[in-house]
Design a protein around this motif. Sequence first.
Motif, mmCIF file in Angstrom:
data_model
loop_
_atom_site.group_PDB
_atom_site.id
_atom_site.type_symbol
_atom_site.label_atom_id
_atom_site.label_comp_id
_atom_site.label_asym_id
_atom_site.label_seq_id
_atom_site.Cartn_x
_atom_site.Cartn_y
_atom_site.Cartn_z
ATOM 1 N N GLU A 165 13.669 36.790 76.171
ATOM 2 C CA GLU A 165 12.742 37.193 75.208
ATOM 3 C C GLU A 165 11.734 38.148 75.760
ATOM 4 O O GLU A 165 11.110 38.151 76.733
ATOM 5 N N MET A 166 11.717 39.395 75.037
ATOM 6 C CA MET A 166 10.660 40.250 75.459
ATOM 7 C C MET A 166 9.400 40.401 74.587
ATOM 8 O O MET A 166 9.313 39.971 73.659
ATOM 9 N N HIS A 167 8.188 40.787 75.262
ATOM 10 C CA HIS A 167 7.107 40.603 74.702
ATOM 11 C C HIS A 167 6.235 42.083 74.603
ATOM 12 O O HIS A 167 6.549 42.898 75.581
ATOM 13 N N LYS A 168 5.855 42.505 73.589
ATOM 14 C CA LYS A 168 5.345 43.909 73.422
ATOM 15 C C LYS A 168 3.928 43.751 74.248
ATOM 16 O O LYS A 168 3.030 42.901 74.242
ATOM 17 N N ALA A 169 3.747 45.031 74.902
ATOM 18 C CA ALA A 169 2.412 45.029 75.705
ATOM 19 C C ALA A 169 2.015 46.726 75.832
ATOM 20 O O ALA A 169 2.942 47.686 75.445
ATOM 21 N N THR A 170 0.952 46.924 76.185
ATOM 22 C CA THR A 170 0.590 48.320 75.963
ATOM 23 C C THR A 170 0.151 48.746 77.767
ATOM 24 O O THR A 170 -0.384 48.086 78.275
ATOM 25 N N CYS A 171 0.861 49.927 78.432
ATOM 26 C CA CYS A 171 0.767 50.077 79.421
ATOM 27 C C CYS A 171 -0.674 50.450 79.941
ATOM 28 O O CYS A 171 -1.443 51.058 79.117
ATOM 29 N N ALA A 172 -1.157 49.691 81.033
ATOM 30 C CA ALA A 172 -2.638 49.983 81.470
ATOM 31 C C ALA A 172 -2.958 51.377 81.913
ATOM 32 O O ALA A 172 -3.947 51.919 82.279
ATOM 33 N N ASP A 173 -1.762 52.277 82.372
ATOM 34 C CA ASP A 173 -1.935 53.575 82.811
ATOM 35 C C ASP A 173 -1.828 54.712 81.792
ATOM 36 O O ASP A 173 -2.766 55.354 81.661
ATOM 37 N N CYS A 174 -0.733 54.739 81.109
ATOM 38 C CA CYS A 174 -0.447 55.846 80.268
ATOM 39 C C CYS A 174 -0.681 55.592 78.698
ATOM 40 O O CYS A 174 -0.865 56.221 77.856
ATOM 41 N N GLY A 175 -0.923 54.121 78.344
ATOM 42 C CA GLY A 175 -1.308 53.802 77.007
ATOM 43 C C GLY A 175 0.105 53.550 76.204
ATOM 44 O O GLY A 175 -0.063 53.120 75.118
ATOM 45 N N GLN A 176 1.336 53.753 76.659
ATOM 46 C CA GLN A 176 2.316 53.595 75.861
ATOM 47 C C GLN A 176 2.754 52.293 75.581
ATOM 48 O O GLN A 176 2.749 51.540 76.442
ATOM 49 N N GLU A 177 3.273 52.058 74.193
ATOM 50 C CA GLU A 177 3.608 50.574 73.920
ATOM 51 C C GLU A 177 5.134 50.543 74.804
ATOM 52 O O GLU A 177 5.866 51.437 74.954
ATOM 53 N N THR A 178 5.232 49.129 75.437
ATOM 54 C CA THR A 178 6.312 49.081 76.096
ATOM 55 C C THR A 178 6.650 47.535 75.945
ATOM 56 O O THR A 178 5.996 46.695 75.396
ATOM 57 N N GLU A 179 7.763 46.966 76.206
ATOM 58 C CA GLU A 179 8.284 45.598 76.207
ATOM 59 C C GLU A 179 8.375 44.913 77.668
ATOM 60 O O GLU A 179 8.923 45.898 78.590
ATOM 61 N N VAL A 180 7.958 43.744 77.906
ATOM 62 C CA VAL A 180 8.165 43.195 79.244
ATOM 63 C C VAL A 180 8.761 41.717 79.028
ATOM 64 O O VAL A 180 8.592 41.113 77.973
ATOM 65 N N PRO A 181 9.310 41.178 80.255
ATOM 66 C CA PRO A 181 10.001 39.894 80.074
ATOM 67 C C PRO A 181 9.112 38.967 80.464
ATOM 68 O O PRO A 181 9.670 37.694 80.755
ATOM 69 N N PHE A 182 8.032 38.988 80.048
ATOM 70 C CA PHE A 182 6.905 37.832 80.272
ATOM 71 C C PHE A 182 5.748 37.872 79.284
ATOM 72 O O PHE A 182 5.679 39.004 78.912
ATOM 73 N N GLN A 183 5.155 37.002 78.927
ATOM 74 C CA GLN A 183 4.057 36.915 77.952
ATOM 75 C C GLN A 183 2.867 37.414 78.881
ATOM 76 O O GLN A 183 2.371 36.774 79.966
ATOM 77 N N PRO A 184 2.105 38.596 78.644
ATOM 78 C CA PRO A 184 1.253 39.152 79.435
ATOM 79 C C PRO A 184 -0.214 38.255 79.121
ATOM 80 O O PRO A 184 -0.430 37.780 77.876
ATOM 81 N N SER A 185 -1.016 37.775 80.119
ATOM 82 C CA SER A 185 -1.979 36.965 80.214
ATOM 83 C C SER A 185 -3.098 37.718 79.951
ATOM 84 O O SER A 185 -4.052 37.105 79.518
ATOM 85 N N GLY A 186 -3.310 38.884 80.185
ATOM 86 C CA GLY A 186 -4.323 39.598 79.894
ATOM 87 C C GLY A 186 -5.475 39.759 81.172
ATOM 88 O O GLY A 186 -6.213 40.617 81.417
#
Length: 65
Positions: A26-47
């Motif tokens: 399962e992939m989760h949408k996130a925003t890259c902290a460096d470039c601001g590009q939307e990406t998907e990661v294999p974990f739930q970002p906790s913030g």
Amino acid sequence: MGDNRKGGFRGGRGGFGGFRSSGPREMHKATCADCGQETEVPFQPSGDRPVYCRECYQNHRPKRY
């Protein structure tokens, strides 16, 4: 070091030392902290930690010796 583990961001192993075989990850949408590009990661970002896209992650991962 003799680290032969395969996988992505966290070594790719499940909690019991074996590989997960439950189908597609399962992939989760996130925003890259460096470039601001939307990406998907294999974990739930906790913030509480930055999330990087694939390209920016390569610049932040620890160097292997």
